[in-house]
Design an enzyme around this catalytic site. Structure first.
Site, mmCIF file in Angstrom:
data_model
loop_
_atom_site.group_PDB
_atom_site.id
_atom_site.type_symbol
_atom_site.label_atom_id
_atom_site.label_comp_id
_atom_site.label_asym_id
_atom_site.label_seq_id
_atom_site.Cartn_x
_atom_site.Cartn_y
_atom_site.Cartn_z
ATOM 1 N N ALA A 13 1.106 -1.165 -0.114
ATOM 2 C CA ALA A 13 0.074 0.117 0.480
ATOM 3 C C ALA A 13 1.128 0.962 0.299
ATOM 4 C CB ALA A 13 -0.584 0.091 1.014
ATOM 5 N N ALA A 46 2.642 -12.835 1.484
ATOM 6 C CA ALA A 46 1.049 -13.536 1.303
ATOM 7 C C ALA A 46 2.003 -14.893 0.621
ATOM 8 C CB ALA A 46 0.610 -11.848 0.984
ATOM 9 N N GLN A 47 1.373 -15.664 0.973
ATOM 10 C CA GLN A 47 1.115 -16.478 -0.457
ATOM 11 C C GLN A 47 0.328 -16.456 -1.286
ATOM 12 O OE1 GLN A 47 1.078 -19.842 2.438
ATOM 13 N NE2 GLN A 47 3.152 -19.577 3.883
ATOM 14 N N ASP A 209 0.187 -0.119 14.783
ATOM 15 C CA ASP A 209 0.662 1.511 14.961
ATOM 16 C C ASP A 209 -0.801 2.279 14.147
ATOM 17 O OD1 ASP A 209 3.058 -0.386 16.178
ATOM 18 O OD2 ASP A 209 3.761 -0.373 14.290
ATOM 19 N N ARG A 277 -13.447 -18.434 5.449
ATOM 20 C CA ARG A 277 -12.362 -18.846 6.204
ATOM 21 C C ARG A 277 -12.813 -18.426 7.186
ATOM 22 N NH1 ARG A 277 -7.381 -14.728 3.838
ATOM 23 N NH2 ARG A 277 -6.545 -15.952 2.456
#
Length: 501
Positions: A13, A46-47, A209, A277
């Protein structure tokens, strides 16, 4: 140092926000700040890949419906429509920047299938898509002289004056120094918060954060309790982020079974392993609850020989390190915190409720995901909204005088006496009991958290703090917000709350 646009976070991002903006306005000075070097971002680990319509058999309407169904129709339909229709566009952007994808010999994309998707539409590079994307985009970033990097620096707080965001306050531990950096606009691209939980698929620095500093500044947020857990994380007694077993394994026909070898998901879910999920997590927890000494397993033993090492080399390597052979052994699994569907409320350009502050990526609540993210929708969301934010800023940005960008510094004393990692871990365990298991923690009431936060705030104000203290402060800031949400009973109105364990 001058900074007209200041971006916090060096995941997909943050980096693409900088690149998209630079390609539109190369005259703008951009500063990119990261507390590491970006290699511990969620993007890097990320896979799976990126979901996008790439086949004539597929359609935008199908991707749209799948996203709404996964989010239990709590999504913003307009945002869903925009993201799914523009997904091919941003994937083409990545391709033009040098990112390569798995293809068949005839050149067609080798599209993957994941839970919740009606068609194979996952564009990927083996099971290391995030790493390949991150490396290529980071390489491209270095080509722009107007983008300067500040790494290994933690943003302590937003600098807010007269109701506007004027910049950020940054802590540099190696210099024992705090810098106040002015900027015409700040973009938060700090990622998620999954590592506030004891078990997480994210790197240990995914501690929310950006959300915490936004909460302290009074920025509007939304859907904070909507944390997604990933159902297939290797359960070998370690909480290492690298234990994730990609969703693509189930898309390739891996089974989830119990101790008796039964594919128990089909007892309650018609799609079995290809369910979303949250539903798979719920079924696994329900199965394990029958016998606390039992396990659930991912079964890849029926895959053709060589499939794992050829198509899933990262997972195969993980299994080897755990002394498991996925071609012969069952892989014990347990859900772990994976993705935050809530966050800082933004419009479609990334604007927040605080003037001159934007948010992009997982830290933002755009309305795309509803209460549960559809697999492989995260990176396309980051890209679409990074591009939107860049387009908006390119149009509205006006040059200001150089005098507007003067740095301010102060020395920080860092004895590290207020917070230790063991204390932080204890907060995590105690509050996990409250939020996920609904049992009263040993400590961690709202008043106790506020008392502790008051001590930490006083320490920070006086310039006596460390990275560990900032980490605990952010952790408790988020827990305070979640406890307030729970106290107001908003959480209990959520129909799928029980699925988020």
């Amino acid at each position: 140092m001058t900074s007209e646009i200041l971006i916090v976070g060096k995941g997909i991002a943050g980096m693409t926000s900088a690149i998209y903006l630079t390609e539109l306005r190369p005259d703008i000075q951009i500063t990119l700040i990261d507390k590491s070097d970006g290699s511990s971002s969620a993007t890097f680990f990320a896979q799976g890949g990126l979901a996008a319509v790439q086949s004539t058999l597929d359609s935008f309407d199908s991707h749209y419906r799948d996203t709404l169904e996964a989010g239990h129709f709590l999504n913003d339909p307009k945002i869903v429509r925009e993201v799914v229709t523009r997904a091919p566009e941003v994937i083409q952007d990545l391709s033009s920047w040098g990112v390569s994808w798995d293809r068949f010999e005839d050149g067609r994309l080798n599209l993957g299938l994941e839970g919740g998707h009606s068609f194979s539409r996952i564009v990927h590079h083996g099971d290391q898509s995030g790493k390949i994307i991150h490396q290529q985009v980071a390489s491209k970033l270095r080509n722009y002289p107007n983008i300067q990097l500040i790494e290994h620096s933690a943003v302590r707080d937003l600098w807010v004056e007269e109701g506007e965001c004027k910049g950020v306050i940054v802590y540099q531990e190696d210099l024992s120094q705090e810098m106040t950096i002015p900027s015409q606009t700040v973009i938060l691209a700090t990622g998620g918060l999954s590592s506030i939980f004891p078990r997480s698929t994210n790197a240990q620095n995914s501690t929310g954060d950006g959300l915490a500093i936004a909460l302290r500044a009074g920025v509007k947020t939304g859907d904070l309790p909507w944390v997604q857990f990933h159902p297939t994380v290797l359960n070998i007694g370690s909480t290492d982020h690298s234990n994730l077993l990609t969703e693509a394994l189930r898309g390739a026909d891996a089974y989830i079974i119990n101790e008796k070898g039964s594919r128990f998901l089909f007892d309650s879910l018609s799609k079995g392993e290809l369910s979303t999920r949250d539903l798979v997590c719920e079924a696994i927890w329900r199965e394990i609850a029958k016998d606390p000494n039992s396990n659930a397993y991912l079964d890849c033993r029926h895959f053709p020989k060589g499939t794992m090492i050829r198509s899933f080399p990262q997972v195969y390597s993980l299994c080897q390190r755990a002394n498991l052979d996925p071609e012969k052994d069952l892989l014990p699994i347990l859900p772990a915190a994976h993705y935050h569907c809530g966050g800082i409320s933004t419009d479609r350009t990334g604007k927040t409720s605080l003037p001159r502050l934007y948010a992009v990526g997982e830290v933002a609540r755009t309305g795309l995901h509803g209460c549960n993210r559809l697999a492989s929708n995260s990176i396309i969301e980051a890209l679409v909204f990074a591009k939107n934010a860049a387009a908006a800023l390119a149009l509205e940005h006006r040059k200001e005088s150089a005098n507007s960008y003067q740095l301010d510094t102060r020395k920080i004393y860092s004895p590290d006496i207020f917070g230790q990692p063991s204390v932080i871990d204890f907060w995590k365990e105690s509050l996990f009991e409250y939020f996920m298991k609904k049992s009263k923690p040993e400590f961690g009431s709202l008043q106790e958290i506020r008392d502790r936060l008051q001590i930490l705030e006083l320490s920070v104000e006086r310039g006596i703090y460390s990275t560990t203290i900032l980490k605990e402060r952010n952790l408790l800031q988020i827990y305070e917000a979640l406890l307030i949400f729970n106290k107001n009973e908003c959480v209990h109105d959520f129909p799928y709350q029980k699925n988020r364990i």
